[in-house]
Motif scaffolding. Sequence first.
Motif, PDB file in Angstrom:
ATOM      1  N   LEU A   1     -95.461   9.498 -40.332  1.00  0.00           N
ATOM      2  CA  LEU A   1     -94.012   9.324 -40.390  1.00  0.00           C
ATOM      3  C   LEU A   1     -93.609   8.483 -41.601  1.00  0.00           C
ATOM      4  O   LEU A   1     -93.991   7.309 -41.690  1.00  0.00           O
ATOM      5  CB  LEU A   1     -93.502   8.642 -39.113  1.00  0.00           C
ATOM      6  CG  LEU A   1     -93.449   9.464 -37.835  1.00  0.00           C
ATOM      7  CD1 LEU A   1     -92.814   8.641 -36.722  1.00  0.00           C
ATOM      8  CD2 LEU A   1     -92.657  10.744 -38.028  1.00  0.00           C
ATOM      9  N   PRO A   2     -92.838   9.031 -42.525  1.00  0.00           N
ATOM     10  CA  PRO A   2     -92.407   8.259 -43.701  1.00  0.00           C
ATOM     11  C   PRO A   2     -91.599   7.010 -43.334  1.00  0.00           C
ATOM     12  O   PRO A   2     -91.576   6.044 -44.100  1.00  0.00           O
ATOM     13  CB  PRO A   2     -91.548   9.260 -44.484  1.00  0.00           C
ATOM     14  CG  PRO A   2     -92.003  10.603 -44.023  1.00  0.00           C
ATOM     15  CD  PRO A   2     -92.381  10.426 -42.588  1.00  0.00           C
ATOM     16  N   LEU A   3     -90.936   7.029 -42.157  1.00  0.00           N
ATOM     17  CA  LEU A   3     -90.113   5.886 -41.769  1.00  0.00           C
ATOM     18  C   LEU A   3     -90.912   4.753 -41.133  1.00  0.00           C
ATOM     19  O   LEU A   3     -90.349   3.759 -40.698  1.00  0.00           O
ATOM     20  CB  LEU A   3     -89.005   6.337 -40.808  1.00  0.00           C
ATOM     21  CG  LEU A   3     -87.795   6.987 -41.497  1.00  0.00           C
ATOM     22  CD1 LEU A   3     -86.814   7.530 -40.480  1.00  0.00           C
ATOM     23  CD2 LEU A   3     -87.104   5.983 -42.409  1.00  0.00           C
ATOM     24  N   VAL A   4     -92.228   4.895 -41.070  1.00  0.00           N
ATOM     25  CA  VAL A   4     -93.090   3.788 -40.636  1.00  0.00           C
ATOM     26  C   VAL A   4     -93.760   3.219 -41.875  1.00  0.00           C
ATOM     27  O   VAL A   4     -94.624   3.848 -42.476  1.00  0.00           O
ATOM     28  CB  VAL A   4     -94.148   4.253 -39.619  1.00  0.00           C
ATOM     29  CG1 VAL A   4     -95.058   3.092 -39.249  1.00  0.00           C
ATOM     30  CG2 VAL A   4     -93.474   4.810 -38.368  1.00  0.00           C
TER      31      VAL A   4
ATOM     32  N   ASP B   1    -107.657   6.003 -26.569  1.00  0.00           N
ATOM     33  CA  ASP B   1    -106.955   7.226 -26.975  1.00  0.00           C
ATOM     34  C   ASP B   1    -105.524   6.913 -27.394  1.00  0.00           C
ATOM     35  O   ASP B   1    -105.021   7.438 -28.397  1.00  0.00           O
ATOM     36  CB  ASP B   1    -106.945   8.236 -25.823  1.00  0.00           C
ATOM     37  CG  ASP B   1    -108.291   8.899 -25.603  1.00  0.00           C
ATOM     38  OD1 ASP B   1    -109.164   8.778 -26.489  1.00  0.00           O
ATOM     39  OD2 ASP B   1    -108.472   9.533 -24.547  1.00  0.00           O
ATOM     40  N   LEU B   2    -104.859   6.050 -26.620  1.00  0.00           N
ATOM     41  CA  LEU B   2    -103.474   5.690 -26.910  1.00  0.00           C
ATOM     42  C   LEU B   2    -103.367   5.025 -28.284  1.00  0.00           C
ATOM     43  O   LEU B   2    -102.499   5.388 -29.095  1.00  0.00           O
ATOM     44  CB  LEU B   2    -102.941   4.759 -25.822  1.00  0.00           C
ATOM     45  CG  LEU B   2    -101.499   4.278 -25.979  1.00  0.00           C
ATOM     46  CD1 LEU B   2    -100.524   5.441 -25.926  1.00  0.00           C
ATOM     47  CD2 LEU B   2    -101.155   3.251 -24.888  1.00  0.00           C
ATOM     48  N   ALA B   3    -104.244   4.068 -28.562  1.00  0.00           N
ATOM     49  CA  ALA B   3    -104.216   3.373 -29.849  1.00  0.00           C
ATOM     50  C   ALA B   3    -104.456   4.346 -30.996  1.00  0.00           C
ATOM     51  O   ALA B   3    -103.773   4.291 -32.038  1.00  0.00           O
ATOM     52  CB  ALA B   3    -105.266   2.269 -29.861  1.00  0.00           C
ATOM     53  N   ARG B   4    -105.401   5.258 -30.813  1.00  0.00           N
ATOM     54  CA  ARG B   4    -105.706   6.242 -31.859  1.00  0.00           C
ATOM     55  C   ARG B   4    -104.509   7.158 -32.125  1.00  0.00           C
ATOM     56  O   ARG B   4    -104.165   7.436 -33.280  1.00  0.00           O
ATOM     57  CB  ARG B   4    -106.918   7.074 -31.444  1.00  0.00           C
ATOM     58  CG  ARG B   4    -107.273   8.201 -32.404  1.00  0.00           C
ATOM     59  CD  ARG B   4    -108.598   8.843 -32.011  1.00  0.00           C
ATOM     60  NE  ARG B   4    -108.591   9.304 -30.629  1.00  0.00           N
ATOM     61  CZ  ARG B   4    -108.083  10.466 -30.231  1.00  0.00           C
ATOM     62  NH1 ARG B   4    -107.518  11.274 -31.107  1.00  0.00           N
ATOM     63  NH2 ARG B   4    -108.139  10.822 -28.956  1.00  0.00           N
ATOM     64  N   HIS B   5    -103.852   7.602 -31.047  1.00  0.00           N
ATOM     65  CA  HIS B   5    -102.685   8.485 -31.217  1.00  0.00           C
ATOM     66  C   HIS B   5    -101.519   7.747 -31.884  1.00  0.00           C
ATOM     67  O   HIS B   5    -100.781   8.343 -32.686  1.00  0.00           O
ATOM     68  CB  HIS B   5    -102.248   9.041 -29.870  1.00  0.00           C
ATOM     69  CG  HIS B   5    -103.137  10.114 -29.329  1.00  0.00           C
ATOM     70  ND1 HIS B   5    -103.419  11.268 -30.026  1.00  0.00           N
ATOM     71  CD2 HIS B   5    -103.822  10.215 -28.150  1.00  0.00           C
ATOM     72  CE1 HIS B   5    -104.222  12.040 -29.309  1.00  0.00           C
ATOM     73  NE2 HIS B   5    -104.479  11.420 -28.175  1.00  0.00           N
ATOM     74  N   ILE B   6    -101.329   6.476 -31.550  1.00  0.00           N
ATOM     75  CA  ILE B   6    -100.259   5.695 -32.189  1.00  0.00           C
ATOM     76  C   ILE B   6    -100.509   5.603 -33.689  1.00  0.00           C
ATOM     77  O   ILE B   6     -99.608   5.848 -34.509  1.00  0.00           O
ATOM     78  CB  ILE B   6    -100.160   4.277 -31.576  1.00  0.00           C
ATOM     79  CG1 ILE B   6     -99.584   4.338 -30.160  1.00  0.00           C
ATOM     80  CG2 ILE B   6     -99.281   3.373 -32.454  1.00  0.00           C
ATOM     81  CD1 ILE B   6     -99.620   3.013 -29.425  1.00  0.00           C
TER      82      ILE B   6
ATOM     83  N   ALA C   1     -97.776   7.809 -27.024  1.00  0.00           N
ATOM     84  CA  ALA C   1     -97.915   7.224 -28.362  1.00  0.00           C
ATOM     85  C   ALA C   1     -96.767   7.658 -29.268  1.00  0.00           C
ATOM     86  O   ALA C   1     -96.125   6.823 -29.928  1.00  0.00           O
ATOM     87  CB  ALA C   1     -99.255   7.640 -28.972  1.00  0.00           C
ATOM     88  N   GLU C   2     -96.484   8.942 -29.306  1.00  0.00           N
ATOM     89  CA  GLU C   2     -95.428   9.454 -30.178  1.00  0.00           C
ATOM     90  C   GLU C   2     -94.058   8.906 -29.781  1.00  0.00           C
ATOM     91  O   GLU C   2     -93.270   8.476 -30.625  1.00  0.00           O
ATOM     92  CB  GLU C   2     -95.428  10.985 -30.152  1.00  0.00           C
ATOM     93  CG  GLU C   2     -96.676  11.597 -30.779  1.00  0.00           C
ATOM     94  CD  GLU C   2     -96.689  13.111 -30.707  1.00  0.00           C
ATOM     95  OE1 GLU C   2     -95.727  13.695 -30.160  1.00  0.00           O
ATOM     96  OE2 GLU C   2     -97.664  13.724 -31.193  1.00  0.00           O
ATOM     97  N   GLN C   3     -93.790   8.917 -28.469  1.00  0.00           N
ATOM     98  CA  GLN C   3     -92.486   8.441 -28.002  1.00  0.00           C
ATOM     99  C   GLN C   3     -92.321   6.936 -28.202  1.00  0.00           C
ATOM    100  O   GLN C   3     -91.216   6.450 -28.439  1.00  0.00           O
ATOM    101  CB  GLN C   3     -92.293   8.808 -26.535  1.00  0.00           C
ATOM    102  CG  GLN C   3     -91.929  10.262 -26.309  1.00  0.00           C
ATOM    103  CD  GLN C   3     -90.616  10.632 -26.966  1.00  0.00           C
ATOM    104  OE1 GLN C   3     -89.609   9.962 -26.792  1.00  0.00           O
ATOM    105  NE2 GLN C   3     -90.631  11.702 -27.750  1.00  0.00           N
TER     106      GLN C   3
ATOM    107  N   TYR D   1    -100.035   9.120 -35.393  1.00  0.00           N
ATOM    108  CA  TYR D   1     -98.647   9.584 -35.482  1.00  0.00           C
ATOM    109  C   TYR D   1     -97.855   8.721 -36.463  1.00  0.00           C
ATOM    110  O   TYR D   1     -97.095   9.252 -37.294  1.00  0.00           O
ATOM    111  CB  TYR D   1     -98.000   9.539 -34.100  1.00  0.00           C
ATOM    112  CG  TYR D   1     -96.630  10.159 -34.064  1.00  0.00           C
ATOM    113  CD1 TYR D   1     -96.445  11.517 -34.302  1.00  0.00           C
ATOM    114  CD2 TYR D   1     -95.499   9.382 -33.788  1.00  0.00           C
ATOM    115  CE1 TYR D   1     -95.174  12.089 -34.275  1.00  0.00           C
ATOM    116  CE2 TYR D   1     -94.237   9.942 -33.754  1.00  0.00           C
ATOM    117  CZ  TYR D   1     -94.082  11.298 -34.000  1.00  0.00           C
ATOM    118  OH  TYR D   1     -92.828  11.853 -33.978  1.00  0.00           O
ATOM    119  N   ALA D   2     -98.035   7.414 -36.402  1.00  0.00           N
ATOM    120  CA  ALA D   2     -97.302   6.515 -37.298  1.00  0.00           C
ATOM    121  C   ALA D   2     -97.649   6.793 -38.761  1.00  0.00           C
ATOM    122  O   ALA D   2     -96.786   6.712 -39.644  1.00  0.00           O
ATOM    123  CB  ALA D   2     -97.599   5.063 -36.945  1.00  0.00           C
TER     124      ALA D   2
END
Length: 340
Positions: free
Chosen positions: A88-91, A76-81, A304-306, A84-85
């Motif tokens: 984000l245009p800055l990723v 779940d953590l990997a999927r959320h990362i 993940a977001e943080q 979210y990334a």
Amino acid sequence: MKATVSDIARNCGLSTATVDRVLNNRPGASAANRQRVMEAAKQLGYLPVVDQVTLPSRPAHLEFFLPIGSNAFMMDLARHIEDYAARLPLVASCRIHNLAGISPGALQAAIENLSLRANGVGVIAIDHPRTRNILREIVEAGIRLVTLVSDVPGAPRSAYVGIDNRVAGRTAALLMGRFLSGRPGHLAMVVGSRSYRGHEEREMGFRSVLSEEFPNLTVTSAVEINDEPDISYTATMQALHNEPELLGIYCVGAGRSGVAKALLDARPQKKPVFICHDLTRATRGYLVDDLLDVVIDQNARLIAEQSVIRLLGSIASSAPYLTRKFIEPRLIFKENVPVQ
């Protein structure tokens, strides 16, 4: 009208070349000049801000090293990362490395595949001298680092993103004691891996509150299962056999499915109170089926977001460390299971 590199240079009294080096996290600028540039950029509104964290001026390349395996929370953590990334245009890019285990050797082997263009790295790792050295080398190469879920405070990370694990363990003990309403008896503990500082801290917190507030409850079985459900199943079956009137089971890390299967197969006359961590598809089912009493959830989505935001913030910042801020855990019962 947005400020320019020339505006920042005039504001802090440095050359545009120095400002450009700082904003793009390239070597060649002193710590003092980096501080002056970042302060001027912040004052002029040049740098974007999310959750009070200043972000870099240009897109960054991020990489995460996670021991995913068959662990539902890690999945779940990997999927959320990734999700979210991607928004984000800055990723500029976000890459997840699935570690082949939790050993320092597994991390070292995975780090060999780290991209040369990486600006920031997030990692879940055990607190071990070899691990700390690996992480130190990453930072010395000019890459920013954050630890996730389980901290490695001896490493030069810019931030730790996760819950206060000692508090989580203390919360589990408080809930266990309140559920049992003063009844004396025995408890079993299933520990994922004490190599993780987070698991060790949870166990310490749990035992501390039992000693302080519930001396009538004794942990008579504490098995380290290395997050293997089969070992968790065997350990739980053994505990139920040795203690037919076992009052409670605390699952510190993974291995929840093994505990649940043992409870179903053993069918004790009175089900022990069962407390674990992490809300997953499986633990949702255990809650609504009354196998599990409460989940102490560390919120994979928020971590993940943080972790992405804090990595970006550390890339933008001239300071070696960001302000410490724990994720607040959630207590999930069958009556308040959130919508997926």
